[in-house]
Design an enzyme around this catalytic site. Structure first.
Site, PDB file in Angstrom:
ATOM      1  N   GLU A 132       0.800  -1.237   0.000  1.00 60.47           N
ATOM      2  CA  GLU A 132       0.000   0.000   0.000  1.00 60.47           C
ATOM      3  C   GLU A 132       0.832   1.287   0.000  1.00 60.47           C
ATOM      4  OE1 GLU A 132      -2.764  -0.506   3.254  1.00 60.47           O
ATOM      5  OE2 GLU A 132      -3.509  -2.397   2.453  1.00 60.47           O
ATOM      6  N   ASN A 173       1.951  -4.888  -3.169  1.00 56.28           N
ATOM      7  CA  ASN A 173       0.545  -5.225  -2.956  1.00 56.28           C
ATOM      8  C   ASN A 173      -0.234  -3.936  -2.685  1.00 56.28           C
ATOM      9  OD1 ASN A 173      -1.463  -7.342  -2.408  1.00 56.28           O
ATOM     10  ND2 ASN A 173      -1.330  -6.757  -0.251  1.00 56.28           N
ATOM     11  N   HIS A 209     -10.662  -5.839  -2.160  1.00 59.70           N
ATOM     12  CA  HIS A 209     -11.679  -5.699  -1.109  1.00 59.70           C
ATOM     13  C   HIS A 209     -12.855  -4.948  -1.734  1.00 59.70           C
ATOM     14  CE1 HIS A 209      -9.110  -7.268   2.029  1.00 59.70           C
ATOM     15  NE2 HIS A 209      -8.154  -6.433   1.683  1.00 59.70           N
ATOM     16  N   GLU A 237      -6.337 -10.506  -1.636  1.00 56.84           N
ATOM     17  CA  GLU A 237      -7.113 -10.329  -0.394  1.00 56.84           C
ATOM     18  C   GLU A 237      -8.606 -10.221  -0.695  1.00 56.84           C
ATOM     19  OE1 GLU A 237      -5.624  -7.106   2.033  1.00 56.84           O
ATOM     20  OE2 GLU A 237      -3.532  -7.552   1.579  1.00 56.84           O
TER      21      GLU A 237
HETATM   22  O1  G3I Z   1      -2.861  -7.589  18.579  1.00 56.97           O
HETATM   23  C1  G3I Z   1      -3.850  -6.753  19.192  1.00 56.97           C
HETATM   24  C2  G3I Z   1      -4.255  -7.318  20.519  1.00 56.97           C
HETATM   25  O2  G3I Z   1      -3.144  -7.310  21.378  1.00 56.97           O
HETATM   26  C3  G3I Z   1      -5.401  -6.485  21.076  1.00 56.97           C
HETATM   27  O3  G3I Z   1      -5.853  -7.059  22.256  1.00 56.97           O
HETATM   28  C4  G3I Z   1      -6.541  -6.411  20.082  1.00 56.97           C
HETATM   29  C5  G3I Z   1      -7.672  -5.512  20.579  1.00 56.97           C
HETATM   30  O4  G3I Z   1      -8.307  -4.845  19.511  1.00 56.97           O
HETATM   31  O5  G3I Z   1      -6.059  -5.886  18.878  1.00 56.97           O
HETATM   32  C6  G3I Z   1      -5.056  -6.685  18.289  1.00 56.97           C
HETATM   33  O6  G3I Z   1      -4.634  -6.095  17.106  1.00 56.97           O
HETATM   34  C7  G3I Z   1      -5.546  -6.208  16.015  1.00 56.97           C
HETATM   35  C8  G3I Z   1      -4.846  -6.982  14.917  1.00 56.97           C
HETATM   36  O7  G3I Z   1      -5.659  -7.017  13.761  1.00 56.97           O
HETATM   37  C9  G3I Z   1      -4.516  -8.402  15.310  1.00 56.97           C
HETATM   38  O8  G3I Z   1      -5.689  -9.111  15.587  1.00 56.97           O
HETATM   39  C10 G3I Z   1      -5.897  -4.817  15.536  1.00 56.97           C
HETATM   40  O9  G3I Z   1      -6.677  -4.168  16.510  1.00 56.97           O
HETATM   41  C11 G3I Z   1      -6.664  -4.888  14.230  1.00 56.97           C
HETATM   42  O10 G3I Z   1      -6.812  -3.580  13.715  1.00 56.97           O
HETATM   43  C12 G3I Z   1      -5.892  -5.722  13.235  1.00 56.97           C
HETATM   44  O11 G3I Z   1      -6.645  -5.779  12.037  1.00 56.97           O
HETATM   45  C13 G3I Z   1      -5.959  -6.256  10.904  1.00 56.97           C
HETATM   46  C14 G3I Z   1      -5.812  -5.143   9.888  1.00 56.97           C
HETATM   47  O12 G3I Z   1      -5.176  -5.646   8.729  1.00 56.97           O
HETATM   48  C15 G3I Z   1      -4.991  -3.984  10.421  1.00 56.97           C
HETATM   49  O13 G3I Z   1      -4.783  -3.035   9.437  1.00 56.97           O
HETATM   50  C16 G3I Z   1      -6.770  -7.369  10.309  1.00 56.97           C
HETATM   51  O14 G3I Z   1      -6.818  -8.483  11.218  1.00 56.97           O
HETATM   52  C17 G3I Z   1      -6.150  -7.822   8.979  1.00 56.97           C
HETATM   53  O15 G3I Z   1      -7.002  -8.755   8.356  1.00 56.97           O
HETATM   54  C18 G3I Z   1      -6.002  -6.597   8.086  1.00 56.97           C
HETATM   55  O16 G3I Z   1      -5.436  -7.000   6.877  1.00 56.97           O
HETATM   56  C19 G3I Z   1      -5.198  -5.941   5.922  1.00 56.97           C
HETATM   57  C20 G3I Z   1      -3.956  -6.329   5.141  1.00 56.97           C
HETATM   58  O17 G3I Z   1      -2.884  -6.561   6.009  1.00 56.97           O
HETATM   59  C21 G3I Z   1      -3.599  -5.256   4.121  1.00 56.97           C
HETATM   60  N1  G3I Z   1      -4.719  -4.935   3.273  1.00 56.97           N
HETATM   61  C22 G3I Z   1      -5.953  -4.605   3.962  1.00 56.97           C
HETATM   62  C23 G3I Z   1      -6.339  -5.723   4.936  1.00 56.97           C
HETATM   63  C24 G3I Z   1      -7.673  -5.448   5.612  1.00 56.97           C
HETATM   64  O18 G3I Z   1      -7.609  -4.303   6.419  1.00 56.97           O
END
Ligand code: G3I
Length: 317
Positions: A132, A173, A209, A237
């Site tokens: 990105e 990506n 997406h 994705e």
């Molecule tokens: O690790 C913390 C944890 O310690 C905490 O307790 C919890 C409470 O909210 O949050 C956890 O972190 C989360 C993380 O995922 C791991 O589960 C974040 O809040 C959450 O924002 C994060 O979301 C991820 C997101 O990327 C972040 O930008 C999604 O799972 C993941 O599927 C998503 O994937 C992205 C790709 O990498 C790039 N393209 C877009 C795609 C969708 O957003």
């Protein structure tokens, strides 16, 4: 009918795959479907290979989460996509807060990419080395990397990844490059300039997406625009969200949408595979990011296939 990866590899694709994430791996019913390599020939870790997970402090590398997914793929006989090396998001504050001169940040990127890619050497089909880099208007994101190194950070990361694992394909990506527009043009120009400079670049990942009823009609042409520049492409994705609650009409439109997305990859010889951004609504990222939206995946909350699944099969047959 045959399952998704069997159909996909029968077309000459490298894989049909799914994202996954470490917390979900305690769900045995979920893992059973994920691990069927006739269904999914490839997996991507949704979070555990990102910078905040792998180098939370400078020089301290933690691979437990990524290793769990790498061994799952290996045990299942599945390909693995590495995701990702350099991204403005999920970047630990020791990096994002900046204050580095160009030489120091160059070394930080080189150390991060070469250590992470080197750790998984021999286990990765392709790495999202840069994720990105552009804003939706086609300008560069003014993150710590661009602000310190201008566009040179892209080549620094790609070169480091290539050296650390010469067999892994190196990708950039991005999202919202699936249709013609300023952002896609910027990515096409970046591919051209990297190729002209002799910088390693094997592929472009189009995240996909999408929203039900709003899948871009130009997807195939977009894929062809990239492959014409000498890179492979992958849909990395895929998910297609809707405003909840899901209705039979929305699920029927989603079936058509999944079919058209997968058909676009099938129509382009340089499109090597499709990865859905987790196969089930149970673990989709969508509802927490877009409140009121969801049901974006081909399997529902109960791990039951939705009409979208039949749309994918129809495209692959
Ligand atoms: O690790 C913390 C944890 O310690 C905490 O307790 C919890 C409470 O909210 O949050 C956890 O972190 C989360 C993380 O995922 C791991 O589960 C974040 O809040 C959450 O924002 C994060 O979301 C991820 C997101 O990327 C972040 O930008 C999604 O799972 C993941 O599927 C998503 O994937 C992205 C790709 O990498 C790039 N393209 C877009 C795609 C969708 O957003």
């Amino acid at each position: 009918t045959a399952e998704l990866n069997t159909l996909a590899t029968g077309l000459g694709w490298k894989y049909f795959g799914s994202a996954t994430d470490n917390p979900e791996l305690t769900d045995a019913a979920y893992v059973a479907i994920l691990s069927d390599n006739k269904m999914f020939g490839q997996i991507t870790p949704g979070n555990s290979m990102k910078w905040d997970a792998t180098e939370p402090e400078r020089g301290t590398f933690t691979f437990a989460g990524g290793d769990a997914i790498a061994s799952l793929a290996e045990g299942n006989g599945q390909l693995l996509r590495g995701h990702n090396c350099v991204w403005y998001n999920q970047l630990p504050s020791w990096v994002s807060s900046g204050g580095f001169d160009a030489a120091t940040l160059t070394s930080i990127i080189q150390t991060h990419c070469s250590t992470v890619v080197g750790h998984y050497k021999g286990k990765i089909y392709s790495w999202d080395v840069v994720n990105e880099p552009f804003n939706d208007d086609g300008t560069w994101r003014t993150d710590v990397f661009y602000n310190t190194l201008n566009t040179a950070y892209v080549g620094i990361a790609l070169n480091a990844a290539r050296s650390a694992d010469p067999a892994a394909k190196v990708y950039i990506n991005e999202y919202n490059i699936e249709y013609a527009g300023a952002k896609q043009t910027s990515m096409l120009n970046l591919v051209k300039s990297l190729k002209a400079a002799g910088t390693p670049l094997d592929g472009i990942g189009l995240q996909c997406h999408f929203i039900v009823g709003e899948v871009p009609t130009g997807l195939q042409a977009s894929l062809e625009a990239f492959t014409a520049l000498g890179v492979e492409v992958a849909l990395t994705e895929v998910d297609i969200r809707m405003t909840l609650p899901s209705t039979p009409a929305l699920l029927a439109q989603q079936q058509k949408d999944y079919q058209s997305v997968v058909a676009a990859c099938k129509a382009v010889s340089g499109c090597v595979g499709v990865t859905i951004w987790d196969y089930t609504d149970k673990y989709s990222w969508v509802p927490s990011t877009f409140p009121g939206q969801g049901a974006a995946c081909p399997w529902d909350q109960n791990l039951v296939k939705k009409p979208a699944y039949d749309g994918i099969v129809a495209a692959l047959q």
